[in-house]
Enzyme design. Structure first.
Site, PDB file in Angstrom:
ATOM      1  N   GLY A  28       0.807  -1.209   0.000  1.00  0.00           N
ATOM      2  CA  GLY A  28       0.000   0.000   0.000  1.00  0.00           C
ATOM      3  C   GLY A  28       0.839   1.258   0.000  1.00  0.00           C
ATOM      4  O   GLY A  28       2.010   1.250  -0.384  1.00  0.00           O
ATOM      5  N   ALA A  29       0.234   2.378   0.431  1.00  0.00           N
ATOM      6  CA  ALA A  29       0.880   3.699   0.354  1.00  0.00           C
ATOM      7  C   ALA A  29       1.398   3.909  -1.065  1.00  0.00           C
ATOM      8  O   ALA A  29       2.562   4.254  -1.286  1.00  0.00           O
ATOM      9  CB  ALA A  29       1.993   3.828   1.385  1.00  0.00           C
ATOM     10  N   HIS A  31       2.412   4.951  -4.796  1.00  0.00           N
ATOM     11  CA  HIS A  31       3.001   6.140  -5.405  1.00  0.00           C
ATOM     12  C   HIS A  31       3.149   5.912  -6.903  1.00  0.00           C
ATOM     13  O   HIS A  31       2.721   4.863  -7.427  1.00  0.00           O
ATOM     14  CB  HIS A  31       4.347   6.469  -4.752  1.00  0.00           C
ATOM     15  CG  HIS A  31       5.274   5.297  -4.660  1.00  0.00           C
ATOM     16  ND1 HIS A  31       5.837   4.688  -5.764  1.00  0.00           N
ATOM     17  CD2 HIS A  31       5.732   4.593  -3.580  1.00  0.00           C
ATOM     18  CE1 HIS A  31       6.608   3.684  -5.388  1.00  0.00           C
ATOM     19  NE2 HIS A  31       6.560   3.597  -4.065  1.00  0.00           N
ATOM     20  N   HIS A  34       4.506   2.529  -8.061  1.00  0.00           N
ATOM     21  CA  HIS A  34       3.553   1.418  -8.027  1.00  0.00           C
ATOM     22  C   HIS A  34       2.621   1.461  -9.242  1.00  0.00           C
ATOM     23  O   HIS A  34       2.354   0.427  -9.871  1.00  0.00           O
ATOM     24  CB  HIS A  34       2.691   1.483  -6.763  1.00  0.00           C
ATOM     25  CG  HIS A  34       3.404   1.144  -5.498  1.00  0.00           C
ATOM     26  ND1 HIS A  34       3.544   2.044  -4.473  1.00  0.00           N
ATOM     27  CD2 HIS A  34       4.000   0.000  -5.072  1.00  0.00           C
ATOM     28  CE1 HIS A  34       4.187   1.472  -3.471  1.00  0.00           C
ATOM     29  NE2 HIS A  34       4.485   0.241  -3.810  1.00  0.00           N
ATOM     30  N   GLN A  58       8.035  -8.563   7.929  1.00  0.00           N
ATOM     31  CA  GLN A  58       9.111  -7.835   7.255  1.00  0.00           C
ATOM     32  C   GLN A  58       9.746  -6.771   8.133  1.00  0.00           C
ATOM     33  O   GLN A  58      10.738  -6.157   7.736  1.00  0.00           O
ATOM     34  CB  GLN A  58       8.573  -7.153   5.996  1.00  0.00           C
ATOM     35  CG  GLN A  58       8.184  -8.105   4.904  1.00  0.00           C
ATOM     36  CD  GLN A  58       7.550  -7.401   3.727  1.00  0.00           C
ATOM     37  OE1 GLN A  58       6.565  -7.869   3.177  1.00  0.00           O
ATOM     38  NE2 GLN A  58       8.119  -6.286   3.320  1.00  0.00           N
ATOM     39  N   SER A 182       9.455   5.715  -3.540  1.00  0.00           N
ATOM     40  CA  SER A 182       9.311   4.785  -2.421  1.00  0.00           C
ATOM     41  C   SER A 182       8.247   5.318  -1.479  1.00  0.00           C
ATOM     42  O   SER A 182       8.113   6.541  -1.304  1.00  0.00           O
ATOM     43  CB  SER A 182      10.642   4.630  -1.672  1.00  0.00           C
ATOM     44  OG  SER A 182      10.449   3.932  -0.452  1.00  0.00           O
ATOM     45  N   ARG A 184       8.382   5.250   1.587  1.00  0.00           N
ATOM     46  CA  ARG A 184       9.036   5.904   2.723  1.00  0.00           C
ATOM     47  C   ARG A 184       9.508   7.319   2.397  1.00  0.00           C
ATOM     48  O   ARG A 184       9.876   8.062   3.306  1.00  0.00           O
ATOM     49  CB  ARG A 184      10.210   5.057   3.211  1.00  0.00           C
ATOM     50  CG  ARG A 184       9.789   3.803   3.978  1.00  0.00           C
ATOM     51  CD  ARG A 184      11.000   3.125   4.624  1.00  0.00           C
ATOM     52  NE  ARG A 184      10.594   2.066   5.540  1.00  0.00           N
ATOM     53  CZ  ARG A 184      10.382   0.810   5.204  1.00  0.00           C
ATOM     54  NH1 ARG A 184      10.516   0.462   3.937  1.00  0.00           N
ATOM     55  NH2 ARG A 184      10.025  -0.100   6.101  1.00  0.00           N
TER      56      ARG A 184
END
Length: 288
Positions: A28-29, A31, A34, A58, A182, A184
């Site tokens: 998910g999240a 960007h 993806h 993970q 990413s 993050r």
């Protein structure tokens, strides 16, 4: 096309109604990177299923797990018109007997680079990918070369355990400042983002001024990380089988190609913490 949402294998099978499909696993999240991967998967002319599951196995840091962005509603909006369905199972669905269950050992290559910094990381990756493949039974599964070690290990697991699925490894997107997309990255402040961008730019331009030995390339990136105040986890050059390359061999070219398919060239891989945020990157190399 109305995007379908399934939270169990039964619901997903009902949505698919026997259709062959391709799977894009994510946490998910979502960007731009993806979405680009989903677009690559759509070229197969089969329905695309995107899995969204934040996998506890993970994470070696409970705080990292707790703060990992969970943005399902926004993710669904981004996938509307692109994916056929989203598979978003619960932790209980994926680990009905709890997290202390059987795991898949990645072998020696799973204990270098990311596996050395994050013990057990690839056990968690391979275990969840195996579960997803068994629960969903796709015809193909897509991974990005940005996480090259992960893609290599998944491909090997699928081959050695005879999963009836084809693993597709594609290139990946960078932003206009060369930083790989990413989930993050949203944690990076202005100063941290600039440092991460400089690190990626340095990786891409490592031999711009002429060929260097493998050792000199690694030293150059290490010096760059030190000069900008980045905590370098590793910087290593490996061949397409993730084996070491002699330090006196010459690197004549470093390049990035979004259209690159597969894992068939030497790689310069690095990971760093920039103001506490993990960043990973890699570039393809020509080594003579």
């Amino acid at each position: 096309m109305n995007l379908k949402l399934a939270s169990s294998p039964h619901e997903l099978r009902t949505c698919l109604a026997g259709r062959a499909f391709v799977l894009v696993p994510t946490m998910g999240a979502l960007h731009e990177g993806h979405i680009w991967l989903v677009d690559m998967a759509r070229r197969c002319n089969l329905p695309v299923v995107v899995s969204i599951f934040v996998n506890p196995l993970q994470f070696d840091d409970s705080l990292d797990l707790d703060t990992y962005p969970r943005t399902l509603e926004q993710d669904l909006e981004k996938l509307e018109g692109k994916a056929f369905a989203v598979y978003s199972p619960s932790v209980e669905t994926m680990y009905p007997n709890g997290l202390d269950s059987i795991r898949i050992d990645p072998g020696p290559i799973g204990r270098i680079l990311e596996g050395a910094i994050r013990p057990g990381f690839f056990d968690g990756i391979l275990t969840i990918v195996a579960k997803l493949l068994l629960q969903t039974a796709p015809e193909r599964v897509f991974f990005s070369k940005k996480d090259a070690q992960q893609a290599f290990l998944v491909r090997r697991m699928v081959r050695e355990l005879a999963f009836p699925v084809r693993v597709e490894v594609t290139g990946f997107l960078r932003d206009k400042f060369s930083l790989p997309y990413s989930s993050r990255n949203r944690k990076l402040g202005v100063d941290a983002r600039e440092k991460a961008q400089r690190l990626s730019q340095g990786l891409l331009s490592v031999v711009n001024n002429g060929p260097l030995t493998v050792r000199d390339c690694i030293d150059k990136i290490t010096d760059l990380a030190n000069s900008i105040g980045v905590d370098l986890g590793y910087a290593q050059i490996l061949d397409e089988n993730f084996c070491e390359i002699a330090s006196d061999r010459m690197v004549t070219r470093a390049f990035h190609s979004e259209a690159c398919i597969g894992l068939n060239t030497p790689l310069f891989l690095l990971a760093a913490r920039v103001h506490g945020v993990r960043v990973v990157d890699n570039v393809d190399l020509v080594v003579v």
